[in-house]
Motif scaffolding. Structure first.
Motif, PDB file in Angstrom:
ATOM      1  N   THR A   1     -13.010  -6.686  -8.508  1.00 20.89           N
ATOM      2  CA  THR A   1     -11.692  -6.638  -7.884  1.00 20.89           C
ATOM      3  C   THR A   1     -11.018  -7.994  -7.972  1.00 20.89           C
TER       4      THR A   1
ATOM      5  N   ASP B   1      -5.899  -5.779  -9.434  1.00 21.30           N
ATOM      6  CA  ASP B   1      -6.585  -4.914 -10.386  1.00 21.30           C
ATOM      7  C   ASP B   1      -8.002  -4.657  -9.891  1.00 21.30           C
ATOM      8  N   GLN B   2      -8.497  -3.485 -10.220  1.00 24.86           N
ATOM      9  CA  GLN B   2      -9.878  -3.137  -9.913  1.00 24.86           C
ATOM     10  C   GLN B   2     -10.444  -2.317 -11.063  1.00 24.86           C
TER      11      GLN B   2
ATOM     12  N   SER C   1      -8.463   1.545  -5.921  1.00 22.88           N
ATOM     13  CA  SER C   1      -7.369   0.680  -6.388  1.00 22.88           C
ATOM     14  C   SER C   1      -6.126   0.853  -5.543  1.00 22.88           C
TER      15      SER C   1
ATOM     16  N   GLN D   1      -0.755  -1.675 -12.155  1.00 26.08           N
ATOM     17  CA  GLN D   1      -0.701  -3.138 -12.142  1.00 26.08           C
ATOM     18  C   GLN D   1       0.739  -3.632 -12.051  1.00 26.08           C
TER      19      GLN D   1
ATOM     20  N   ILE E   1      -4.176  -6.705  -3.699  1.00 25.46           N
ATOM     21  CA  ILE E   1      -4.944  -6.332  -4.882  1.00 25.46           C
ATOM     22  C   ILE E   1      -4.049  -6.349  -6.120  1.00 25.46           C
TER      23      ILE E   1
ATOM     24  N   VAL F   1      -7.784 -10.087  -6.642  1.00 26.70           N
ATOM     25  CA  VAL F   1      -6.799 -10.069  -5.565  1.00 26.70           C
ATOM     26  C   VAL F   1      -6.073 -11.400  -5.491  1.00 26.70           C
TER      27      VAL F   1
ATOM     28  N   THR G   1      -5.269  -9.474   1.965  1.00 22.51           N
ATOM     29  CA  THR G   1      -5.271  -9.756   0.531  1.00 22.51           C
ATOM     30  C   THR G   1      -4.413  -8.734  -0.199  1.00 22.51           C
TER      31      THR G   1
ATOM     32  N   ARG H   1       0.818  -1.201   0.000  1.00 22.72           N
ATOM     33  CA  ARG H   1       0.000   0.000   0.000  1.00 22.72           C
ATOM     34  C   ARG H   1       0.858   1.260   0.000  1.00 22.72           C
TER      35      ARG H   1
ATOM     36  N   TYR I   1     -11.768  -6.352   1.547  1.00 24.55           N
ATOM     37  CA  TYR I   1     -12.428  -5.239   0.868  1.00 24.55           C
ATOM     38  C   TYR I   1     -13.156  -4.353   1.876  1.00 24.55           C
TER      39      TYR I   1
ATOM     40  N   GLN J   1     -11.384 -12.364   0.983  1.00 21.45           N
ATOM     41  CA  GLN J   1     -11.485 -11.232   0.082  1.00 21.45           C
ATOM     42  C   GLN J   1     -12.557 -10.253   0.543  1.00 21.45           C
TER      43      GLN J   1
END
Length: 340
Positions: free
Chosen positions: A120, A136-137, A337, A57, A134, A122, A132, A5, A314, A310
Motif C-alpha cells: 500500500t 495505490d494498493q 483500495s 489512481q 491512499i 499512501v 492517511t 473515500r 490501515y 500508516q
C-alpha cells in the motif's frame, strides 16, 4: 479524508450500475462504460464490476490535498498480510509469518499462516495520525517480492504527483541495495530505517603510489560497533515534536561494497529518554538518499515518526472491509483500495 473515500465509493457504485459496452485495451481484462445520459463519467470495469486501477489512481490523485506552504509531500509504503488460513481453494496464497505470538526466550516464534499480502502506497499527514490518503494498493503475487512491487508503485505514481520533490519513508523491510539503486533514478528522496547489522564505508583514500591495487573502500562504519562510529560530518541536538531531547550524527558520502557509485548519507538518531528495548531503542539508524534537503537532514530524520500513522490508518481501514466475505483476490483488492 471523508471526501476522498466518498468519491471512491461513488465511482464504484457508478461502474456497477451502468451497462457494459465494448472491450478495451488495458492491464486488466476490462470493458468500457460510456457516459450515460445523466452525465456520469466513463469508467473501466470488468464483467464482475471491478473498476480499472489506473482510473482509481487518477481519482485519488485528483482529490489529494496539497502539502502545507513550505513543506513537501511525504509518502509511505508498507506490506500488509491478510491471513486466509481456511481458504484452501483460494489461488496464489503465500506463507506469512505470524507476529506477536508468545514464544520461549530467547528463541522467537516461527509460526506461519497462509494468505495474501498487499503493498500500500499512501500520503502521510503532517502530524502522526491515521488520516492517511491512499494512492495505490497492489497484491504481492507469489512471483514477486514486496520490494519489487513497492518500486513499481513509486515508478508509476511519483511522476504523476504535483508539487515539490516528495519524500518516501520506508521501514527495515526495505533494506535492499537493489531498491536503493532503483530509487536513485526517480525524482524522489528516501529515508529508510536500517538494521543494526549493516556495514558502510567512507570514500577510498588517495592512491599511495605503491605497487598493487589501490584501496576501493575507506574506513568502515559498522552500525553495531561503536568503535567505528567516529568523526561524523555533522551533529545536531534538539527536541522532537513531544519535547523530548534528540541527538543526531550523520556521515555523508558513504557507500556499500556492492554499489560504490551510490552516494548514501547514514544518520544515527539517539533518544536518551527511550527505554532501550526492541520496540523503543535509544539509537536508531537511517539511510538518506536523494538531493540535499532544504529543511535540513535533522528535520528529515524527525519526519520518520509520520510513518507510524500508516499502520494505524490501515488498521482502521480494515474495519470497514468484511474480509471474510470475499474469496476472490480481485474482489478483496478492489474493496481494500476503495475503503482504506
Amino acid at each position: 479524508k471523508k471526501q476522498h473515500r466518498t468519491e471512491a465509493v461513488r465511482l464504484v457504485r457508478m461502474t456497477t450500475r451502468q451497462g457494459i459496452e465494448e472491450p478495451c485495451e488495458g492491464k486488466l481484462s476490462s470493458t468500457v462504460l460510456k457516459t450515460s445520459q445523466q452525465g456520469r463519467p466513463t469508467g473501466l470495469v470488468q464483467q464482475d464490476g471491478l473498476i480499472d486501477r489506473l482510473r482509481l489512481q487518477e481519482m485519488f490523485i485528483k482529490y489529494l490535498p496539497d502539502p502545507a506552504q513550505g513543506k513537501r509531500r511525504v509518502l509511505g509504503i508498507d506490506a500488509t498480510p491478510i491471513p486466509r488460513p481456511d481458504s484452501v481453494t483460494s489461488e496464489d496464497r503465500t506463507a506469512q509469518p505470524m507476529h506477536n505470538i508468545p514464544h520461549a526466550t530467547p528463541k522467537k516464534s516461527t509460526a506461519i499462516t497462509f494468505g495474501w499480502s498487499y503493498s500500500t502506497l499512501v500520503v502521510l499527514p503532517d502530524h502522526p495520525s491515521s488520516e492517511t490518503f491512499i494512492l495505490d494498493q497492489q497484491r504481492i503475487q507469489s512471483s514477486k517480492t514486496a520490494v519489487q512491487v513497492a518500486f513499481e508503485q513509486l515508478k508509476e505514481l511519483v511522476p504523476k504527483l504535483r508539487g515539490p520533490r516528495p519524500l518516501v519513508l520506508l521501514d527495515r523491510g526495505y533494506v535492499c541495495l537493489w531498491l536503493w539503486c532503483q530509487l536513485s533514478g526517480l525524482p524522489i528522496d528516501a529515508l529508510i530505517r536500517l538494521k543494526t547489522n549493516q556495514v558502510f564505508y567512507r570514500p577510498a583514500p588517495l592512491h599511495t603510489g605503491k605497487s598493487g591495487q589501490p584501496r576501493m573502500d575507506g574506513a568502515k562504519l559498522k552500525l553495531d560497533q561503536p568503535s567505528t562510529q567516529t568523526d561524523p560530518d555533522e551533529t545536531w541536538k534538539g527536541t522532537d515534536a513531544s519535547g523530548h531531547p534528540v541527538e543526531m550524527s550523520w556521515w555523508k558520502n558513504m557507500h556499500a561494497k556492492d554499489a560504490r557509485w551510490l552516494n548514501l548519507t547514514i544518520i544515527r538518531v539517539s533518544r536518551p529518554h527511550a527505554a532501550d528495548s526492541e520496540r523503543d531503542p535509544r539509537s536508531s539508524w537511517f539511510v538518506f538518499l536523494g538531493q540535499d534537503p532544504q529543511e535540513g537532514l535533522a528535520q528529515v530524520a524527525l519526519m520518520y515518526c509520520l510513518r507510524f500513522g500508516q499502520e494505524h490508518g490501515y488498521r482502521f481501514g480494515l474495519r470497514l472491509v468484511c474480509v471474510h466475505q470475499s474469496n476472490s483476490i480481485d474482489g478483496l483488492t478492489l474493496w481494500l483500495s476503495c475503503t482504506i
